[in-house]
Design a protein around this motif. Structure first.
Motif, PDB file in Angstrom:
ATOM      1  N   ALA A  43       1.514  -1.372   0.127  1.00  0.00           N
ATOM      2  CA  ALA A  43       0.126  -0.171   0.068  1.00  0.00           C
ATOM      3  C   ALA A  43       0.481   1.050  -0.153  1.00  0.00           C
ATOM      4  CB  ALA A  43      -0.961   0.033   0.860  1.00  0.00           C
ATOM      5  N   LEU A  44       0.696   2.060  -1.073  1.00  0.00           N
ATOM      6  CA  LEU A  44       1.209   3.502  -0.981  1.00  0.00           C
ATOM      7  C   LEU A  44       0.063   3.960  -0.610  1.00  0.00           C
ATOM      8  CD1 LEU A  44       2.126   1.778  -3.918  1.00  0.00           C
ATOM      9  CD2 LEU A  44       4.752   2.934  -2.949  1.00  0.00           C
ATOM     10  N   MET A  45       0.653   5.768  -0.072  1.00  0.00           N
ATOM     11  CA  MET A  45      -0.090   7.078  -0.382  1.00  0.00           C
ATOM     12  C   MET A  45       0.495   7.622  -1.116  1.00  0.00           C
ATOM     13  SD  MET A  45      -1.268   5.915   2.270  1.00  0.00           S
ATOM     14  CE  MET A  45      -2.309   7.478   2.506  1.00  0.00           C
ATOM     15  N   GLN A  46      -0.189   8.677  -2.150  1.00  0.00           N
ATOM     16  CA  GLN A  46      -0.205   9.331  -3.097  1.00  0.00           C
ATOM     17  C   GLN A  46       0.906  10.208  -2.856  1.00  0.00           C
ATOM     18  OE1 GLN A  46      -3.293  12.202  -3.158  1.00  0.00           O
ATOM     19  NE2 GLN A  46      -2.113  12.936  -5.927  1.00  0.00           N
ATOM     20  N   GLY A  47       1.990   9.961  -3.902  1.00  0.00           N
ATOM     21  CA  GLY A  47       3.305  10.503  -3.885  1.00  0.00           C
ATOM     22  C   GLY A  47       3.876   9.724  -3.621  1.00  0.00           C
ATOM     23  N   ALA A  48       3.888   8.598  -2.522  1.00  0.00           N
ATOM     24  CA  ALA A  48       4.839   7.506  -2.196  1.00  0.00           C
ATOM     25  C   ALA A  48       5.932   6.945  -3.623  1.00  0.00           C
ATOM     26  CB  ALA A  48       4.594   7.128  -0.970  1.00  0.00           C
ATOM     27  N   ASN A  49       6.779   6.804  -2.656  1.00  0.00           N
ATOM     28  CA  ASN A  49       7.369   6.641  -3.721  1.00  0.00           C
ATOM     29  C   ASN A  49       8.404   4.702  -3.470  1.00  0.00           C
ATOM     30  OD1 ASN A  49       9.891   6.274  -6.287  1.00  0.00           O
ATOM     31  ND2 ASN A  49      10.470   7.969  -5.303  1.00  0.00           N
ATOM     32  N   LEU A  50       9.100   3.576  -4.585  1.00  0.00           N
ATOM     33  CA  LEU A  50       9.472   2.702  -3.839  1.00  0.00           C
ATOM     34  C   LEU A  50      10.640   3.178  -4.903  1.00  0.00           C
ATOM     35  CD1 LEU A  50       7.387  -0.455  -3.900  1.00  0.00           C
ATOM     36  CD2 LEU A  50       8.381   1.072  -2.319  1.00  0.00           C
ATOM     37  N   THR A  60       5.393  -9.789 -10.912  1.00  0.00           N
ATOM     38  CA  THR A  60       4.252  -8.691 -11.808  1.00  0.00           C
ATOM     39  C   THR A  60       3.595  -8.366 -10.629  1.00  0.00           C
ATOM     40  OG1 THR A  60       2.559 -10.901 -10.943  1.00  0.00           O
ATOM     41  CG2 THR A  60       3.691 -11.244 -13.402  1.00  0.00           C
ATOM     42  N   LEU A  61       3.085  -7.229 -11.342  1.00  0.00           N
ATOM     43  CA  LEU A  61       2.227  -6.380 -10.281  1.00  0.00           C
ATOM     44  C   LEU A  61       1.583  -6.145 -10.655  1.00  0.00           C
ATOM     45  CD1 LEU A  61       3.594  -4.822  -8.526  1.00  0.00           C
ATOM     46  CD2 LEU A  61       3.871  -2.930  -9.608  1.00  0.00           C
ATOM     47  N   LEU A  62       0.107  -6.499  -9.844  1.00  0.00           N
ATOM     48  CA  LEU A  62      -1.803  -6.140 -10.044  1.00  0.00           C
ATOM     49  C   LEU A  62      -1.694  -5.354  -9.617  1.00  0.00           C
ATOM     50  CD1 LEU A  62      -3.615  -7.210 -10.967  1.00  0.00           C
ATOM     51  CD2 LEU A  62      -4.361  -8.739  -9.792  1.00  0.00           C
ATOM     52  N   LEU A  63      -1.943  -3.809 -10.142  1.00  0.00           N
ATOM     53  CA  LEU A  63      -2.756  -2.882  -9.313  1.00  0.00           C
ATOM     54  C   LEU A  63      -3.959  -3.657  -8.495  1.00  0.00           C
ATOM     55  CD1 LEU A  63      -2.437  -0.036  -9.146  1.00  0.00           C
ATOM     56  CD2 LEU A  63      -3.761   0.596 -10.952  1.00  0.00           C
ATOM     57  N   LEU A  64      -4.601  -3.051  -7.841  1.00  0.00           N
ATOM     58  CA  LEU A  64      -5.556  -3.465  -7.291  1.00  0.00           C
ATOM     59  C   LEU A  64      -6.351  -2.060  -6.966  1.00  0.00           C
ATOM     60  CD1 LEU A  64      -4.121  -5.869  -4.034  1.00  0.00           C
ATOM     61  CD2 LEU A  64      -5.935  -6.783  -5.800  1.00  0.00           C
ATOM     62  N   ARG A  65      -5.896  -0.772  -6.312  1.00  0.00           N
ATOM     63  CA  ARG A  65      -6.966   0.273  -5.962  1.00  0.00           C
ATOM     64  C   ARG A  65      -6.187   1.557  -6.196  1.00  0.00           C
ATOM     65  NH1 ARG A  65      -9.841   0.663  -0.116  1.00  0.00           N
ATOM     66  NH2 ARG A  65     -10.991  -0.232  -0.757  1.00  0.00           N
ATOM     67  N   GLY A  66      -6.258   2.381  -6.508  1.00  0.00           N
ATOM     68  CA  GLY A  66      -5.611   3.541  -7.302  1.00  0.00           C
ATOM     69  C   GLY A  66      -5.284   3.804  -8.257  1.00  0.00           C
ATOM     70  N   ALA A  67      -3.820   4.562  -8.582  1.00  0.00           N
ATOM     71  CA  ALA A  67      -3.505   4.445  -9.925  1.00  0.00           C
ATOM     72  C   ALA A  67      -1.690   4.556  -9.633  1.00  0.00           C
ATOM     73  CB  ALA A  67      -3.321   5.797 -10.564  1.00  0.00           C
ATOM     74  N   GLY A  68      -0.879   4.233 -10.181  1.00  0.00           N
ATOM     75  CA  GLY A  68       0.703   4.040  -9.823  1.00  0.00           C
ATOM     76  C   GLY A  68       1.162   4.895 -10.831  1.00  0.00           C
ATOM     77  N   ALA A  69       2.386   5.337 -11.560  1.00  0.00           N
ATOM     78  CA  ALA A  69       3.154   5.754 -12.336  1.00  0.00           C
ATOM     79  C   ALA A  69       3.205   5.074 -13.942  1.00  0.00           C
ATOM     80  CB  ALA A  69       4.548   6.101 -12.111  1.00  0.00           C
ATOM     81  N   LEU A  87       8.560   2.466  -8.015  1.00  0.00           N
ATOM     82  CA  LEU A  87       7.072   2.389  -8.765  1.00  0.00           C
ATOM     83  C   LEU A  87       6.938   3.899  -7.517  1.00  0.00           C
ATOM     84  CD1 LEU A  87       4.096   1.088  -9.543  1.00  0.00           C
ATOM     85  CD2 LEU A  87       4.156   0.109  -6.462  1.00  0.00           C
ATOM     86  N   GLN A  88       5.581   4.836  -8.746  1.00  0.00           N
ATOM     87  CA  GLN A  88       4.847   6.296  -7.545  1.00  0.00           C
ATOM     88  C   GLN A  88       3.969   5.474  -7.501  1.00  0.00           C
ATOM     89  OE1 GLN A  88       6.244   9.420  -9.068  1.00  0.00           O
ATOM     90  NE2 GLN A  88       5.866  10.780  -7.338  1.00  0.00           N
ATOM     91  N   ALA A  89       2.713   6.122  -6.280  1.00  0.00           N
ATOM     92  CA  ALA A  89       1.598   6.570  -6.029  1.00  0.00           C
ATOM     93  C   ALA A  89       1.511   7.718  -6.697  1.00  0.00           C
ATOM     94  CB  ALA A  89       1.067   5.979  -4.525  1.00  0.00           C
ATOM     95  N   LEU A  90      -0.014   7.570  -8.052  1.00  0.00           N
ATOM     96  CA  LEU A  90       0.078   8.472  -8.134  1.00  0.00           C
ATOM     97  C   LEU A  90      -1.116   9.239  -6.973  1.00  0.00           C
ATOM     98  CD1 LEU A  90      -0.272   8.447 -11.926  1.00  0.00           C
ATOM     99  CD2 LEU A  90       1.331   9.310 -10.905  1.00  0.00           C
ATOM    100  N   GLU A  91      -1.878   8.706  -6.891  1.00  0.00           N
ATOM    101  CA  GLU A  91      -3.098   8.617  -5.539  1.00  0.00           C
ATOM    102  C   GLU A  91      -2.897   7.619  -4.344  1.00  0.00           C
ATOM    103  OE1 GLU A  91      -7.075   6.918  -7.706  1.00  0.00           O
ATOM    104  OE2 GLU A  91      -6.213   8.331  -8.494  1.00  0.00           O
ATOM    105  N   ASP A  92      -3.561   7.273  -3.142  1.00  0.00           N
ATOM    106  CA  ASP A  92      -3.116   6.285  -2.724  1.00  0.00           C
ATOM    107  C   ASP A  92      -3.774   4.750  -3.252  1.00  0.00           C
ATOM    108  OD1 ASP A  92      -3.235   8.074  -0.698  1.00  0.00           O
ATOM    109  OD2 ASP A  92      -4.569   7.814   0.062  1.00  0.00           O
ATOM    110  N   SER A  93      -2.945   4.121  -3.225  1.00  0.00           N
ATOM    111  CA  SER A  93      -3.005   2.686  -4.298  1.00  0.00           C
ATOM    112  C   SER A  93      -2.275   1.980  -3.145  1.00  0.00           C
ATOM    113  CB  SER A  93      -2.278   3.215  -5.175  1.00  0.00           C
ATOM    114  OG  SER A  93      -2.026   4.159  -6.116  1.00  0.00           O
ATOM    115  N   ALA A  94      -3.193   0.976  -3.788  1.00  0.00           N
ATOM    116  CA  ALA A  94      -2.372  -0.930  -3.709  1.00  0.00           C
ATOM    117  C   ALA A  94      -1.858  -1.847  -4.763  1.00  0.00           C
ATOM    118  CB  ALA A  94      -3.765  -1.597  -2.243  1.00  0.00           C
ATOM    119  N   VAL A  95      -1.030  -2.537  -4.591  1.00  0.00           N
ATOM    120  CA  VAL A  95      -0.669  -3.202  -5.304  1.00  0.00           C
ATOM    121  C   VAL A  95      -0.432  -4.642  -4.615  1.00  0.00           C
ATOM    122  CG1 VAL A  95      -0.061  -1.812  -7.401  1.00  0.00           C
ATOM    123  CG2 VAL A  95       1.684  -2.819  -5.808  1.00  0.00           C
TER     124      VAL A  95
END
Length: 117
Positions: A43-50, A60-69, A87-95
């Motif tokens: 889970a990543l908050m908006q603007g958070a970045n791995l 593989t990466l499956l977007l569960l919620r939100g949007a990532g770059a 990986l950067q979260a464009l909004e609160d996201s989960a993968v």
């Protein structure tokens, strides 16, 4: 067989992340570092970045919620490149990150059976 609601886990991790202040939270739902296959919800908050890192395995990466770059729509499945990536979260996201380690590393050397007692 264990069953998980990825939607519920994503929601829980996003709530935990919002109060922890760390920007992201992870929970391994299957396998682990000592196994060939590992599945982890991140889970990543908006603007958070791995930060940029290398991929030492197939993933593989499956977007569960939100949007990532790297993926802007829910339920998008991406093959993680064998090169450096981030990986950067464009909004609160989960993968859901699924990793399968290559079998040619030292962690996969067969161990001899124990001697008979």
């Amino acid at each position: 067989m264990q069953r998980y609601s990825l939607e519920a886990l994503a929601r829980e991790l996003l709530e935990r992340t919002a109060t922890s202040g760390g920007g992201h939270t992870v929970d391994t739902v299957g396998g682990g570092h000592e196994r060939v296959l590992r599945q982890t919800v991140i889970a990543l908050m908006q603007g958070a970045n791995l930060a940029e890192h290398e991929n030492p395995a197939k993933a593989t990466l499956l977007l569960l919620r939100g949007a990532g770059a790297v993926e802007r729509r829910r339920s998008g499945l991406l093959i993680v490149p064998d090169t450096h990536h981030s990986l950067q979260a464009l909004e609160d996201s989960a993968v859901l990150l699924t990793v399968a380690k290559l079998s040619d590393g030292p962690a996969f050397v067969a161990q001899p059976p124990p001697p008979d007692s």
